[in-house]
Design a protein around this motif. Structure first.
Motif, PDB file in Angstrom:
ATOM      1  N   LEU A   1       1.010  -1.050  -0.061  1.00 31.53           N
ATOM      2  CA  LEU A   1      -0.037  -0.022   0.053  1.00 31.53           C
ATOM      3  C   LEU A   1       1.126   1.093  -0.161  1.00 31.53           C
ATOM      4  N   ALA A   2       1.672   1.233   0.529  1.00 29.34           N
ATOM      5  CA  ALA A   2       2.929   2.622   0.752  1.00 29.34           C
ATOM      6  C   ALA A   2       3.765   2.895  -0.285  1.00 29.34           C
ATOM      7  N   ALA A   3       3.945   1.651  -1.261  1.00 30.93           N
ATOM      8  CA  ALA A   3       4.082   1.533  -2.584  1.00 30.93           C
ATOM      9  C   ALA A   3       3.447   2.343  -3.605  1.00 30.93           C
ATOM     10  N   LEU A   4       2.215   1.764  -3.539  1.00 28.14           N
ATOM     11  CA  LEU A   4       1.025   2.084  -4.266  1.00 28.14           C
ATOM     12  C   LEU A   4       0.991   3.691  -3.950  1.00 28.14           C
ATOM     13  N   VAL A   5       0.876   3.848  -2.554  1.00 25.31           N
ATOM     14  CA  VAL A   5       1.109   5.660  -2.793  1.00 25.31           C
ATOM     15  C   VAL A   5       2.112   6.923  -3.205  1.00 25.31           C
ATOM     16  N   TYR A   6       3.388   6.024  -2.703  1.00 26.17           N
ATOM     17  CA  TYR A   6       3.897   6.513  -3.470  1.00 26.17           C
ATOM     18  C   TYR A   6       4.597   6.769  -4.887  1.00 26.17           C
ATOM     19  N   PHE A   7       3.972   5.761  -5.622  1.00 27.79           N
ATOM     20  CA  PHE A   7       3.821   5.806  -6.899  1.00 27.79           C
ATOM     21  C   PHE A   7       3.033   6.981  -7.582  1.00 27.79           C
ATOM     22  N   TYR A   8       1.706   6.481  -6.733  1.00 34.76           N
ATOM     23  CA  TYR A   8       0.708   7.131  -7.484  1.00 34.76           C
ATOM     24  C   TYR A   8       0.839   9.124  -7.141  1.00 34.76           C
ATOM     25  N   LEU A   9       1.577   9.214  -5.920  1.00 39.99           N
ATOM     26  CA  LEU A   9       1.775  10.412  -5.783  1.00 39.99           C
ATOM     27  C   LEU A   9       3.159  10.847  -6.750  1.00 39.99           C
ATOM     28  N   LYS A  10       3.920  10.263  -7.356  1.00 34.98           N
ATOM     29  CA  LYS A  10       5.192  10.784  -8.040  1.00 34.98           C
ATOM     30  C   LYS A  10       4.652  10.755  -9.710  1.00 34.98           C
ATOM     31  N   MET A  11       3.615   9.260  -9.678  1.00 41.86           N
ATOM     32  CA  MET A  11       2.754   9.434 -11.312  1.00 41.86           C
ATOM     33  C   MET A  11       2.117  11.327 -11.590  1.00 41.86           C
ATOM     34  N   ARG A  12       1.854  11.751 -10.225  1.00 42.48           N
ATOM     35  CA  ARG A  12       0.626  13.560 -10.015  1.00 42.48           C
ATOM     36  C   ARG A  12       1.652  14.413 -10.651  1.00 42.48           C
ATOM     37  N   LYS A  13       3.338  13.727 -10.012  1.00 40.64           N
ATOM     38  CA  LYS A  13       3.907  15.096  -9.903  1.00 40.64           C
ATOM     39  C   LYS A  13       5.323  15.429 -11.556  1.00 40.64           C
ATOM     40  N   LYS A  14       4.668  13.486 -11.981  1.00 42.92           N
ATOM     41  CA  LYS A  14       4.822  13.836 -13.729  1.00 42.92           C
ATOM     42  C   LYS A  14       6.187  13.855 -13.557  1.00 42.92           C
ATOM     43  N   ALA A  15       6.807  13.003 -12.610  1.00 42.27           N
ATOM     44  CA  ALA A  15       8.158  13.708 -12.559  1.00 42.27           C
ATOM     45  C   ALA A  15       8.707  12.328 -13.778  1.00 42.27           C
ATOM     46  N   LYS A  16      10.124  12.508 -14.340  1.00 44.68           N
ATOM     47  CA  LYS A  16      10.287  11.631 -14.952  1.00 44.68           C
ATOM     48  C   LYS A  16      11.638  11.452 -14.267  1.00 44.68           C
ATOM     49  N   PRO A  17      11.907   9.472 -14.920  1.00 45.99           N
ATOM     50  CA  PRO A  17      12.564   8.883 -14.313  1.00 45.99           C
ATOM     51  C   PRO A  17      14.326   9.329 -14.527  1.00 45.99           C
ATOM     52  N   VAL A  18      15.145   9.228 -13.288  1.00 51.03           N
ATOM     53  CA  VAL A  18      15.977   9.354 -13.407  1.00 51.03           C
ATOM     54  C   VAL A  18      17.014   8.281 -13.969  1.00 51.03           C
ATOM     55  N   VAL A  19      17.360   8.400 -15.365  1.00 48.86           N
ATOM     56  CA  VAL A  19      18.809   7.655 -15.564  1.00 48.86           C
ATOM     57  C   VAL A  19      20.066   7.383 -14.959  1.00 48.86           C
ATOM     58  N   THR A  20      20.662   6.647 -14.481  1.00 48.34           N
ATOM     59  CA  THR A  20      21.823   6.591 -14.074  1.00 48.34           C
ATOM     60  C   THR A  20      22.722   5.094 -15.011  1.00 48.34           C
ATOM     61  N   THR A  21      23.594   6.251 -15.564  1.00 51.63           N
ATOM     62  CA  THR A  21      24.549   5.711 -16.207  1.00 51.63           C
ATOM     63  C   THR A  21      26.517   6.077 -15.752  1.00 51.63           C
ATOM     64  N   ARG A  22      27.173   4.969 -16.123  1.00 52.75           N
ATOM     65  CA  ARG A  22      28.787   5.528 -16.110  1.00 52.75           C
ATOM     66  C   ARG A  22      29.059   5.888 -16.679  1.00 52.75           C
ATOM     67  N   LEU A  23      28.844   5.784 -18.193  1.00 56.20           N
ATOM     68  CA  LEU A  23      29.346   6.616 -18.846  1.00 56.20           C
ATOM     69  C   LEU A  23      28.426   7.808 -19.460  1.00 56.20           C
ATOM     70  N   LYS A  24      29.568   8.457 -20.120  1.00 52.60           N
ATOM     71  CA  LYS A  24      28.770   9.822 -20.644  1.00 52.60           C
ATOM     72  C   LYS A  24      28.142  10.342 -22.135  1.00 52.60           C
ATOM     73  N   PRO A  25      26.810   9.965 -21.544  1.00 53.62           N
ATOM     74  CA  PRO A  25      26.691  10.231 -23.383  1.00 53.62           C
ATOM     75  C   PRO A  25      26.602  10.928 -24.341  1.00 53.62           C
ATOM     76  N   SER A  26      27.451  11.404 -23.497  1.00 53.46           N
ATOM     77  CA  SER A  26      27.394  13.309 -25.041  1.00 53.46           C
ATOM     78  C   SER A  26      28.926  12.706 -25.353  1.00 53.46           C
ATOM     79  N   ILE A  27      29.327  11.854 -25.233  1.00 55.27           N
ATOM     80  CA  ILE A  27      30.564  11.403 -25.899  1.00 55.27           C
ATOM     81  C   ILE A  27      30.465   9.863 -26.326  1.00 55.27           C
ATOM     82  N   PRO A  28      31.348   9.767 -27.645  1.00 61.20           N
ATOM     83  CA  PRO A  28      31.524   8.387 -28.177  1.00 61.20           C
ATOM     84  C   PRO A  28      31.765   7.199 -27.007  1.00 61.20           C
TER      85      PRO A  28
END
Length: 321
Positions: free
Chosen positions: A164-191
């Motif tokens: 139930l806590a997870a559902l409430v969390y994701f519901y509030l998160k969707m309401r704010k329309k927050a974009k997911p954070v993509v984590t990567t160890r390599l910089k996408p701006s260079i080859p």
């Protein structure tokens, strides 16, 4: 995957595979406790599925306590694990503990193998009484340990609250329309090649293994090279095992020298992360150099680049000595 060394030298030489179960004592009195020891040995690099044992083993034989699954021995060809269960019974009789089955998969093999323990018999005896003796006071009841079955409703309630806590969390998160954070160890701006070299050099400067953080060092290093492989080749390296990555790279234009260097690093990293291996300092430096060589030798659009002053070969020769 776990690769473990042989502490039971007489039992785990070669490619021995097997499981065993033993009791510290095959005969007990009602209510007495005894240790039930489970040991399993499988080939190195295998992915082992440990069976789930609940609160009973056979008939009226109850499990009171479980130890963790510990490493008994470890070599690169095979590994051995052990778990101890504390069991008891409150009814007299002879109980046969059924074979316990272990499924495992070898790296790069789609076949599921198994091994199992032999049946074990536990004899539970009643307490002998002498009717000719005087009647003695009754002993107070003994406190019985809480079983998994008794805890199950509370566990279910806790899981429901978490859900139930997870559902409430994701519901509030969707309401704010927050974009997911993509984590990567390599910089996408260079080859990918440049990003991988930069990330590996940054890892070298962190000096993780020098401060005792060996597992973190190998985890970050293999994550960098796996992500580079995904960006450079049609290989889902982040979701693959070491054996699967090696098999997939054989289908690409990578030469055997580059594949061998990568496979050595990934195999050693598996030992560090899953078998608590402690490599030598030279091996730690060599692993990062081999990752760097792999990236250089797979750089798109160029011939293989020579190693810097034979750095990797010199370290390998030093270790062999």
């Amino acid at each position: 995957m776990i690769v473990i060394s042989a502490g039971l030298a007489s039992a785990v030489q070669g490619q021995y595979t097997g499981a065993s179960a033993t009791l510290d004592n095959n005969t007990i009195q009602i209510g007495d406790q005894v240790s039930f020891n489970i040991t399993v040995t499988v080939p190195g690099g295998s992915r082992l599925q440990w069976p789930m044992l609940l609160d009973t083993l056979a008939g009226n034989v109850e499990i009171l306590k479980k130890s963790g699954v510990d490493t008994v021995s470890s070599v690169k060809d095979q590994f051995t694990l052990k778990q101890a269960l504390t069991i008891t019974s409150f009814d007299s009789g002879s109980y046969v503990i059924r074979p316990i089955r272990f499924n495992y998969a070898r790296p790069g093999d789609t076949v599921t193998y198994f091994t199992e323990t032999a049946p074990v018999t536990l004899n539970v005896q009643t307490i002998e009484t002498d009717p000719a003796q005087d009647i003695k006071p009754i002993k107070p009841p003994l406190a019985a340990p809480v079983t998994f079955r008794e805890m199950l409703p509370w566990i279910g309630l806790a899981l429901l609250i978490l859900a139930l806590a997870a559902l409430v969390y994701f519901y509030l998160k969707m309401r704010k329309k927050a974009k997911p954070v993509v984590t990567t160890r390599l910089k996408p701006s260079i080859p990918p090649y440049e990003a991988a070299v930069e990330a590996l050099e940054s890892l070298r400067l962190k000096k993780l293994w020098q401060s005792g953080r060996v597992k973190e060092y190998y985890s970050e290093m293999t994550d960098i090279v796996r992500e580079y492989i995904e960006l450079r080749f049609p290989v889902r390296a982040l979701e693959m095992t070491t054996g699967e990555i090696d098999a997939a790279l054989r289908q690409t234009e990578i030469n055997s020298s580059a594949r061998d260097k990568l496979n050595k690093v990934l195999t050693l990293a598996d030992l560090v992360k899953f078998a608590k291996e402690q490599p030598l300092p030279l091996e730690n430096d060599l692993s990062l150099n081999q990752c760097m060589d792999f990236v250089r030798e797979t750089k798109p659009g160029k011939d293989l680049e020579p190693l810097q002053a034979g750095q990797t070969e010199l370290v390998e020769q030093h270790i062999e000595k």
